[in-house]
Design a protein around this motif. Structure first.
Motif, PDB file in Angstrom:
ATOM      1  N   HIS A  29       7.727 -30.261  12.634  1.00 45.48           N
ATOM      2  CA  HIS A  29       6.897 -29.054  12.587  1.00 45.48           C
ATOM      3  C   HIS A  29       5.648 -29.167  13.462  1.00 45.48           C
ATOM      4  O   HIS A  29       4.691 -28.422  13.292  1.00 45.48           O
ATOM      5  CB  HIS A  29       6.562 -28.703  11.135  1.00 45.48           C
ATOM      6  CG  HIS A  29       7.808 -28.421  10.345  1.00 45.48           C
ATOM      7  ND1 HIS A  29       8.532 -27.253  10.498  1.00 45.48           N
ATOM      8  CD2 HIS A  29       8.504 -29.193   9.470  1.00 45.48           C
ATOM      9  CE1 HIS A  29       9.616 -27.307   9.726  1.00 45.48           C
ATOM     10  NE2 HIS A  29       9.618 -28.474   9.096  1.00 45.48           N
ATOM     11  N   CYS A  50       9.975 -20.541  12.748  1.00 46.02           N
ATOM     12  CA  CYS A  50      10.462 -21.711  12.015  1.00 46.02           C
ATOM     13  C   CYS A  50      10.401 -21.426  10.511  1.00 46.02           C
ATOM     14  O   CYS A  50       9.597 -20.607  10.054  1.00 46.02           O
ATOM     15  CB  CYS A  50       9.597 -22.918  12.365  1.00 46.02           C
ATOM     16  SG  CYS A  50      10.094 -24.446  11.550  1.00 46.02           S
ATOM     17  N   CYS A 101       9.037 -23.013   8.338  1.00 48.98           N
ATOM     18  CA  CYS A 101       7.736 -23.380   7.768  1.00 48.98           C
ATOM     19  C   CYS A 101       6.719 -22.246   7.886  1.00 48.98           C
ATOM     20  O   CYS A 101       5.612 -22.346   7.363  1.00 48.98           O
ATOM     21  CB  CYS A 101       7.193 -24.647   8.440  1.00 48.98           C
ATOM     22  SG  CYS A 101       6.625 -24.389  10.126  1.00 48.98           S
ATOM     23  N   CYS A 134       7.970 -24.707  16.589  1.00 46.45           N
ATOM     24  CA  CYS A 134       8.030 -26.093  16.103  1.00 46.45           C
ATOM     25  C   CYS A 134       9.108 -26.883  16.863  1.00 46.45           C
ATOM     26  O   CYS A 134      10.134 -26.330  17.256  1.00 46.45           O
ATOM     27  CB  CYS A 134       8.359 -26.128  14.614  1.00 46.45           C
ATOM     28  SG  CYS A 134       7.079 -25.391  13.590  1.00 46.45           S
TER      29      CYS A 134
HETATM   30 ZN   LIG Z   1       8.027 -25.501  11.468  1.00 44.39          ZN
END
Ligand SMILES: [Zn+2]
Length: 437
Positions: A245, A255, A257, A262
């Motif tokens: 990440h 992503c 996240c 990332c």
């Molecule tokens: Zn990420």
């Protein structure tokens, strides 16, 4: 505030220090042990007798010194204890059974029926691999110090916080170590797979030459583990090294996240699977072996992925270096060997380094390819052994509670009497370390 420890803990700690010194050093005399550990020769003599009687070290050949009686060399007793390491990889579960010296006594690898197994099935497969390894090695269960598990995702105190294999949606905060420990009636320690691989590399690989290195691990995503001054660095919440990440392309691909650009979106089995699977198959349906065939055939979408992955990997390596100044960055994991080698070749030349080049003192290349194919399993197998003998004070108050705590008592009888159990010290904090020991 940091306080000292009472005499009973000091004794346990000193035993661990002596044992770890023998483990790291190999054959060593009592006099050298005293010099190495800072303990008095009498203390070393007493402790080594205890460790010998517990079957953890043995006396070997006499070494002739310059004068006086030849000194006896002490070394590890490989049969003094055993541990199993499991690695939950992308579409497989592998396992190794190792002795105290880290020698592999038995190994196994099973393909998984689906990329994401229901937890019950997964626990069942893990259990059967452990039983299979014990049978293969003809080893009674009470000889096992425990089981270590390398898992993809964020792992904290044996709990799988975010499971990357399920996209983090289906089974967050699963107490995997506790569940498996109950099923196996053994202590189980879980760790992120990349961190486990870094620990394996510290013990059996590049760690013999480097005290500071970063391990980049290709799983379905891409993870990392940091070895700082010979020790594994976990960070504030156990997630240090989540390199997947690191943003390498601001504003790039979204992503899971919540960020964009990332590394994992460009440089991982997942991103390779997306490139190869196209619109017909999902990324997790592409088996890693297929990537070798794509490489051999110069398959256009795969080659585009490979060049883009190398481009972003180069950025990531530079960022790791400037943050952390490792002696080398090691890259390994589930990518087929030929694909990994081509990827590494494509990162060359690396971005200009701000640190000394080989001609001016750098002993290792900036990027090294890992040699052992199953480092996460080897590193995971080291977890129960390390937890038992690690002299690091940090571990004295970081190992979690759980059924494994009580079970450990049964499994680790003799070694535990001498070395103390890391598993039952779960509630010890810096404060009560002084108050209650
Ligand atoms: Zn990420």
């Amino acid at each position: 505030m940091f306080h000292g420890t009472n005499i009973e803990h000091a004794r346990t700690l000193n035993r661990r220090v002596v044992f770890e010194a023998v483990r790291r050093h190999g054959a060593i005399t009592r006099a050298d042990l005293a010099r190495l550990t800072g303990l008095t020769p009498q203390a070393v003599s007493n402790i080594s007798a205890e460790l010998r009687d517990a079957g953890l070290i043995r006396e070997g050949a006499r070494r002739q010194g310059l004068r006086g009686q030849p000194a006896v060399e002490l070394s590890l007793e490989p049969t003094g204890g055993y541990a199993v390491g499991l690695n939950l990889g992308h579409q497989f579960l592998s396992g190794v059974l190792v002795n105290l010296a880290g020698e592999v006594i038995a190994s196994d690898s099973l393909p998984l029926a689906a990329p994401v197994l229901p937890l019950d099935s997964l626990m069942g497969v893990m259990e059967s691999v452990v039983e299979g390894l014990l049978a293969q090695a003809r080893l009674p269960r009470d000889q096992l110090w425990g089981v270590g598990c390398g898992l993809p995702g964020l792992v904290r105190d044996g709990v799988l916080i975010v499971d990357t294999m399920s996209g983090g949606e289906d089974r967050p905060h699963y107490p995997l170590a506790q569940s498996l420990g109950t099923r196996l009636n053994l202590p189980v320690i879980a760790e992120n797979d990349a961190r486990a691989a870094a620990i394996g590399e510290r013990l059996y690989g590049i760690g013999r030459e480097a005290r500071h290195f970063f391990y980049l691990h290709f799983g379905f995503g891409i993870g990392g583990g940091m070895i700082v001054d010979g020790d594994h660095y976990r960070g504030g919440s156990g997630g240090a090294g989540e390199i997947g990440h690191m943003i390498v392309k601001p504003g790039g691909r979204p992503c899971s996240c919540g960020n964009r650009g990332c590394l994992e979106q460009y440089c991982s089995l997942f991103s390779a699977g997306e490139a190869v699977g196209g619109t017909e198959r999902s990324a997790d349906q592409v088996r890693p072996e297929e990537l070798s065939a794509c490489l051999a055939a110069n398959e256009p979408s795969f080659m585009t992925w490979l060049r883009e992955a190398a481009h972003h990997l180069r950025t990531a390596i530079h960022n790791i270096e400037v943050m952390f100044d490792p002696e080398t960055v090691v890259i390994g994991g589930s990518l087929p060997e030929d694909v990994l080698n081509r990827l590494v070749a494509l990162t060359q030349p690396l971005l200009p380094s701000v640190y000394p080049d080989p001609a001016r003192g750098r002993a290792l290349p900036r990027l090294t390819v890992a040699t052992a194919p199953d480092m996460p399993a080897l590193g995971a197998a080291a977890l129960p052994i390390s937890a038992m003998i690690q002299p690091s004070l940090g571990l004295l108050w970081k190992v979690p509670a759980g059924p494994g705590a009580a079970l450990a008592q049964a499994a680790l009888s003799q070694a535990q009497t001498v070395l103390g159990s890391p598993f039952v010290r779960s509630e010890v904090s810096v404060t009560n370390l002084t108050e209650n020991g």
